[in-house]
Design an enzyme around this catalytic site. Structure first.
Site, PDB file in Angstrom:
ATOM      1  N   GLU A 153      36.520  76.906  56.182  1.00  0.00           N
ATOM      2  CA  GLU A 153      37.410  76.416  57.233  1.00  0.00           C
ATOM      3  C   GLU A 153      38.847  76.879  57.037  1.00  0.00           C
ATOM      4  OE1 GLU A 153      35.319  72.450  58.880  1.00  0.00           O
ATOM      5  OE2 GLU A 153      36.329  72.141  56.987  1.00  0.00           O
ATOM      6  N   CYS A 183      46.766  76.916  56.777  1.00  0.00           N
ATOM      7  CA  CYS A 183      46.153  76.440  55.540  1.00  0.00           C
ATOM      8  C   CYS A 183      44.880  77.256  55.322  1.00  0.00           C
ATOM      9  CB  CYS A 183      45.845  74.946  55.689  1.00  0.00           C
ATOM     10  SG  CYS A 183      45.106  74.229  54.228  1.00  0.00           S
ATOM     11  N   CYS A 219      34.003  74.066  46.391  1.00  0.00           N
ATOM     12  CA  CYS A 219      34.856  74.028  45.205  1.00  0.00           C
ATOM     13  C   CYS A 219      34.044  73.454  44.067  1.00  0.00           C
ATOM     14  CB  CYS A 219      36.089  73.155  45.462  1.00  0.00           C
ATOM     15  SG  CYS A 219      37.253  73.155  44.077  1.00  0.00           S
ATOM     16  N   CYS A 237      37.079  66.880  42.467  1.00  0.00           N
ATOM     17  CA  CYS A 237      38.064  65.795  42.461  1.00  0.00           C
ATOM     18  C   CYS A 237      37.480  64.678  43.324  1.00  0.00           C
ATOM     19  CB  CYS A 237      39.399  66.272  43.036  1.00  0.00           C
ATOM     20  SG  CYS A 237      40.080  67.627  42.068  1.00  0.00           S
ATOM     21  N   CYS A 272      38.222  64.140  47.124  1.00  0.00           N
ATOM     22  CA  CYS A 272      38.261  65.335  47.984  1.00  0.00           C
ATOM     23  C   CYS A 272      36.883  65.664  48.547  1.00  0.00           C
ATOM     24  CB  CYS A 272      38.795  66.522  47.185  1.00  0.00           C
ATOM     25  SG  CYS A 272      38.756  68.066  48.098  1.00  0.00           S
ATOM     26  N   CYS A 299      44.303  67.124  54.844  1.00  0.00           N
ATOM     27  CA  CYS A 299      44.112  67.466  53.425  1.00  0.00           C
ATOM     28  C   CYS A 299      42.880  66.786  52.878  1.00  0.00           C
ATOM     29  CB  CYS A 299      45.273  66.959  52.572  1.00  0.00           C
ATOM     30  SG  CYS A 299      46.854  67.586  53.036  1.00  0.00           S
TER      31      CYS A 299
HETATM   32  N1  SAH Z   1      42.199  73.120  45.224  1.00  0.00           N
HETATM   33  C1  SAH Z   1      43.593  73.135  45.367  1.00  0.00           C
HETATM   34  C2  SAH Z   1      44.069  73.288  46.801  1.00  0.00           C
HETATM   35  C3  SAH Z   1      43.314  72.610  47.908  1.00  0.00           C
HETATM   36  S1  SAH Z   1      43.518  70.933  48.250  1.00  0.00           S
HETATM   37  C4  SAH Z   1      44.162  71.868  44.775  1.00  0.00           C
HETATM   38  O1  SAH Z   1      43.430  70.965  44.486  1.00  0.00           O
HETATM   39  O2  SAH Z   1      45.378  71.838  44.584  1.00  0.00           O
HETATM   40  C5  SAH Z   1      45.143  70.637  48.921  1.00  0.00           C
HETATM   41  C6  SAH Z   1      45.685  69.249  48.519  1.00  0.00           C
HETATM   42  O3  SAH Z   1      45.004  68.173  49.208  1.00  0.00           O
HETATM   43  C7  SAH Z   1      45.518  68.984  47.032  1.00  0.00           C
HETATM   44  O4  SAH Z   1      46.689  68.428  46.500  1.00  0.00           O
HETATM   45  C8  SAH Z   1      44.387  67.987  47.042  1.00  0.00           C
HETATM   46  O5  SAH Z   1      44.347  67.250  45.855  1.00  0.00           O
HETATM   47  C9  SAH Z   1      44.697  67.164  48.242  1.00  0.00           C
HETATM   48  N2  SAH Z   1      43.576  66.331  48.701  1.00  0.00           N
HETATM   49  C10 SAH Z   1      42.257  66.501  48.447  1.00  0.00           C
HETATM   50  N3  SAH Z   1      41.530  65.507  49.034  1.00  0.00           N
HETATM   51  C11 SAH Z   1      42.406  64.718  49.683  1.00  0.00           C
HETATM   52  C12 SAH Z   1      42.255  63.557  50.504  1.00  0.00           C
HETATM   53  N4  SAH Z   1      41.057  63.058  50.778  1.00  0.00           N
HETATM   54  N5  SAH Z   1      43.374  63.002  51.015  1.00  0.00           N
HETATM   55  C13 SAH Z   1      44.593  63.548  50.774  1.00  0.00           C
HETATM   56  N6  SAH Z   1      44.790  64.643  50.023  1.00  0.00           N
HETATM   57  C14 SAH Z   1      43.714  65.236  49.482  1.00  0.00           C
HETATM   58 FE1  SF4 Z   2      38.706  71.478  44.633  1.00  0.00          FE
HETATM   59 FE2  SF4 Z   2      39.347  69.507  46.304  1.00  0.00          FE
HETATM   60 FE3  SF4 Z   2      39.903  69.293  43.696  1.00  0.00          FE
HETATM   61 FE4  SF4 Z   2      41.295  71.025  45.207  1.00  0.00          FE
HETATM   62  S1  SF4 Z   2      41.287  68.775  45.424  1.00  0.00           S
HETATM   63  S2  SF4 Z   2      40.402  71.403  43.171  1.00  0.00           S
HETATM   64  S3  SF4 Z   2      39.670  71.681  46.647  1.00  0.00           S
HETATM   65  S4  SF4 Z   2      37.849  69.407  44.606  1.00  0.00           S
END
Ligand code: SAH
Ligand code: SF4
Length: 398
Positions: free
Chosen positions: A120, A133, A140, A144, A147, A371
């Site tokens: 996406e 973005c 991934c 996390c 996420c 995000c």
């Molecule tokens: N993988 C990279 C970049 C992609 S995510 C990283 O983790 O930095 C972009 C941002 O959105 C990151 O800071 C991530 O932690 C945050 N993010 C992920 N899931 C989210 C959620 N459910 N609500 C708000 N921010 C989120």
């Molecule tokens: Fe991967 Fe989501 Fe963690 Fe970023 S926030 S490293 S996209 S699992």
């Protein structure tokens, strides 16, 4: 079957098949090649070195400055040569599966690669800027816990062509060819889509080098931000070889909580991460490192957490700003977003210490474009299944 790709750190529960498969018609996609690769390709296909150099230069200009998607438009290349090029090469774009528009103007595209992988891309228009973005991987590996992307089984890294192809497609959609320095809608790029960009370093570097090239897409490195969850061993290299702004997904200030919500922390802890930030080439008061901090109710949002964040930033003398991200929910997630009052209070504590801490306005929530909400439907794997696999792996390691 491709060999699994080596991932720095090696904590990943899912093996990553390597690159994309070649196109079925055998033609080579020119998008994503460096200038030298393009020249070498033309020479390999039979052009004299001088010819190859000239044609590479012309093709480059048509592709990245004019946005050409075919060879017939290339008026300075002899007509007789067009069929020769067409037989061997294409100037591709990712296939658009769906394109959605949010009530707030945010746009999301579900894209598909030649070998059927979905990923996406999101465009966020504002009054004074437009931010694209961009995704770096399909899924991934990092899981996390807050996420959505992390619940996908990673299928593969995106190629440099697929990464830069997102920017080109956005330019198509916005009608922004030829590339112009003024009056653009697409002004900024954030590597914050699906995936961990520093786990796909070479392709991300090659793609961003193309994006920054002054003769082509010409986006300044000051308008590009790469977000990492904290792949410490790759950060200095990223600063040296890419040189864009750095954002770090910190999200917690204690080992216990960061281990839980950003599992890469078990491998590279907070202190190592902040030391790497302090050493990041090019960071200074004019180009600060952004610390992203997702606001999770009763998890990481206390006054004490905010004060600890300030202490850590001071301890490492970091030129920092903090970006507070209201948690964006998705089906089945075990967390809730902090209250508005809590987020405001958290922000105030940091601001009062002299560090900027704005709250990121959620955009595109209604189309699951905010995000952490990105996830392509083709890959469904439950959290329980992921946990089971992680446990299995843990057991196997003894
Ligand atoms: N993988 C990279 C970049 C992609 S995510 C990283 O983790 O930095 C972009 C941002 O959105 C990151 O800071 C991530 O932690 C945050 N993010 C992920 N899931 C989210 C959620 N459910 N609500 C708000 N921010 C989120
Ligand atoms: Fe991967 Fe989501 Fe963690 Fe970023 S926030 S490293 S996209 S699992």
């Amino acid at each position: 079957m491709n060999a699994p790709m080596q991932i720095p750190g090696g904590i990943d529960p899912v093996p990553v098949p390597r690159a994309a498969v070649p196109r079925a018609d055998g033609r080579v996609d020119l998008i994503g090649l460096t200038r030298d690769q393009l020249r070498a390709l033309l020479a390999d296909a039979g052009l004299e070195p001088k010819q190859a150099k000239l044609r590479a230069k012309q093709l480059w200009h048509w592709i990245y400055n004019r946005g050409a998607t075919g060879f017939t438009a290339m008026t300075d290349i002899a007509k007789t040569m067009h069929p020769w090029l067409e037989e061997r090469f294409v100037i591709g774009r990712p296939e658009v599966v769906t394109a959605q528009v949010s009530t707030d103007g945010t746009r999301k595209w579900l894209l598909r690669s030649d070998d059927g992988q979905d990923y996406e891309m999101v465009f966020i228009p504002d009054a004074d800027r437009g931010t694209l973005c961009v995704s770096s991987q399909v899924g991934c590996t990092l899981n996390c816990r807050f996420c959505h992307t992390g619940t996908m089984k990673l299928v593969r890294n995106l190629t440099a062509g697929e990464i830069v192809g997102q920017v080109m497609l956005a330019r198509d959609a916005l009608g922004e060819w030829p590339s112009q320095p003024e009056g653009r809608m697409l002004t900024n790029i954030v590597m914050m889509g699906m995936g961990e960009p520093l786990y796909n370093f070479d392709n991300v570097r090659d793609a961003l080098t193309l994006v920054m090239d002054g003769d082509g897409l010409a986006l300044s490195k000051r308008r590009i931000t790469l977000s990492t969850s904290g792949v410490v061993p790759m950060m200095e290299k990223a600063g040296k070889e890419i040189g864009v702004n750095l954002a770090v997904s910190l999200h917690a200030v204690t080992k216990e909580i960061r281990d839980e919500i950003v599992p890469i922390n078990r491998k590279y802890g907070i202190e190592d991460l902040l030391s790497a930030c302090a050493a990041y080439p090019g960071a200074n008061n004019a180009r600060r490192i952004t610390f992203e901090y997702v606001m999770l109710k009763d998890k990481n949002d206390s006054d004490e957490d905010a004060r600890e964040l300030v202490r850590l930033i001071r301890k490492y003398k970091l030129p920092a700003k903090v970006n507070l991200i209201p948690f964006n929910p998705w089906p089945g997630v075990p967390y809730e977003c902090s209250t508005d009052e809590r987020i405001q209070r958290f922000s105030d504590i940091i601001f009062k210490a002299g560090i900027s801490a704005p709250v990121r306005q959620p955009r595109g929530r209604d189309i699951m474009a905010a995000c952490g909400q990105l996830k392509s439907a083709s890959e469904k794997i439950s959290r329980a299944e992921l946990d089971r696999r992680a446990e299995e792996k843990q057991a196997a390691l003894g």
